[in-house]
Design a protein around this motif. Sequence first.
Motif, PDB file in Angstrom:
ATOM      1  N   VAL A  82      51.883  39.436 -20.708  1.00 63.51           N
ATOM      2  CA  VAL A  82      52.024  40.591 -19.827  1.00 63.51           C
ATOM      3  C   VAL A  82      52.612  41.737 -20.638  1.00 63.51           C
ATOM      4  O   VAL A  82      53.221  41.526 -21.698  1.00 63.51           O
ATOM      5  CB  VAL A  82      52.934  40.286 -18.615  1.00 63.51           C
ATOM      6  N   ASP A  84      54.161  46.040 -20.038  1.00 64.32           N
ATOM      7  CA  ASP A  84      54.370  47.266 -19.276  1.00 64.32           C
ATOM      8  C   ASP A  84      54.984  48.271 -20.231  1.00 64.32           C
ATOM      9  O   ASP A  84      56.192  48.238 -20.503  1.00 64.32           O
ATOM     10  CB  ASP A  84      55.276  47.013 -18.069  1.00 64.32           C
ATOM     11  N   TRP A 106      49.481  45.359 -18.552  1.00 65.48           N
ATOM     12  CA  TRP A 106      48.574  44.263 -18.920  1.00 65.48           C
ATOM     13  C   TRP A 106      48.990  43.012 -18.147  1.00 65.48           C
ATOM     14  O   TRP A 106      50.159  42.623 -18.145  1.00 65.48           O
ATOM     15  CB  TRP A 106      48.678  44.013 -20.424  1.00 65.48           C
ATOM     16  N   ARG A 107      48.021  42.396 -17.488  1.00 58.99           N
ATOM     17  CA  ARG A 107      48.279  41.124 -16.806  1.00 58.99           C
ATOM     18  C   ARG A 107      46.946  40.423 -16.590  1.00 58.99           C
ATOM     19  O   ARG A 107      45.951  41.055 -16.254  1.00 58.99           O
ATOM     20  CB  ARG A 107      48.976  41.358 -15.457  1.00 58.99           C
ATOM     21  N   ASN A 159      48.204  43.565 -27.006  1.00 54.94           N
ATOM     22  CA  ASN A 159      49.419  42.841 -26.670  1.00 54.94           C
ATOM     23  C   ASN A 159      49.984  42.204 -27.936  1.00 54.94           C
ATOM     24  O   ASN A 159      49.606  41.107 -28.315  1.00 54.94           O
ATOM     25  CB  ASN A 159      49.114  41.770 -25.612  1.00 54.94           C
ATOM     26  N   VAL A 271      55.280  41.810 -14.237  1.00 51.92           N
ATOM     27  CA  VAL A 271      54.390  42.969 -14.272  1.00 51.92           C
ATOM     28  C   VAL A 271      53.496  42.948 -13.041  1.00 51.92           C
ATOM     29  O   VAL A 271      52.811  41.962 -12.776  1.00 51.92           O
ATOM     30  CB  VAL A 271      53.548  42.972 -15.559  1.00 51.92           C
TER      31      VAL A 271
END
Length: 295
Positions: A82, A84, A106-107, A159, A271
């Motif tokens: 994840v 943020d 992002w998730r 990521n 997130v």
Amino acid sequence: MKRTLYGSAGAVLLLTGAVACQDGGSDGQGAQRSAAQVLTAAFEKTTEAKSARVTMTMSAPDTMKDGGDMTASGVLGWDPAVMDLTVEGSALAAEPDAPKKVRMIWRDNVMYMDMGEAAAREADLGGKRWMKMDLGALAEESGGDALGRKMSGGLADMNQDPAQQLALLLDSPNLKHLGSEKIDGQRAEHYKGTLTVEEMMDSNDSLDLLGPAERKQLLGSIQKSGIKGYDTEVWVDQDDLPVRMDVAMDTPEGTVEMSMTYADYGAKAQVTPPPAAQTFDFLEMFRDLGEAGRT
């Protein structure tokens, strides 16, 4: 506005870009350990931590498409993956209507980017300001579109999981200990290694979403760009946790450099994606643009 959205996305994706080891000698962290032993311990501790607060800086030559400087800060998690972050910098300003800051979430292998009020005012977006980029959908997109594959690869690298970066560094055939330094006032041991493009791709699990043909095309594209390899440096503190990591790659236009500092390992990394009613899909826009171009 669509040109602005694509340009801003490309600039952000540049944030991406990243064990046959020599003995590093004494590392000054208690008992003498090799560079490989220290980084293995760091990999294990980082994997256990699962999250951290991160600050990133990226610099790309102005002559490069979407070149310039960017910074990002926020929370990063890697089990599960994840993110943020809030991103800003001159690279985002390549398009005149681009927002000065972009929040990125992002998730579940999906990226959401807040494109700002200007995007929300666009008639064809219906007041929606969050752009959705589904990594899996981009990787599986049929038709052999090169842009879709490149966007998938770039998203996979967004990521910046420090545990994965340590694993990549452990694959370097020339890992070295460069001595002790102070990072943000605390003592840390400095290590460096290099990987060729081929070694990086072989070691990078995030590229597994790409099929053999896609990997071959991505490798060819990277090699055609003139990138030969990656230099990675990491500073590990006395708790066997990385406090800073730098990645650099040389290109015909100049050197692209990215630096990440980590703190507050184990920080809360919950997130929440934006509501579906506030998002528009990048892939759908890309398809619409392609259809418009064929008419």
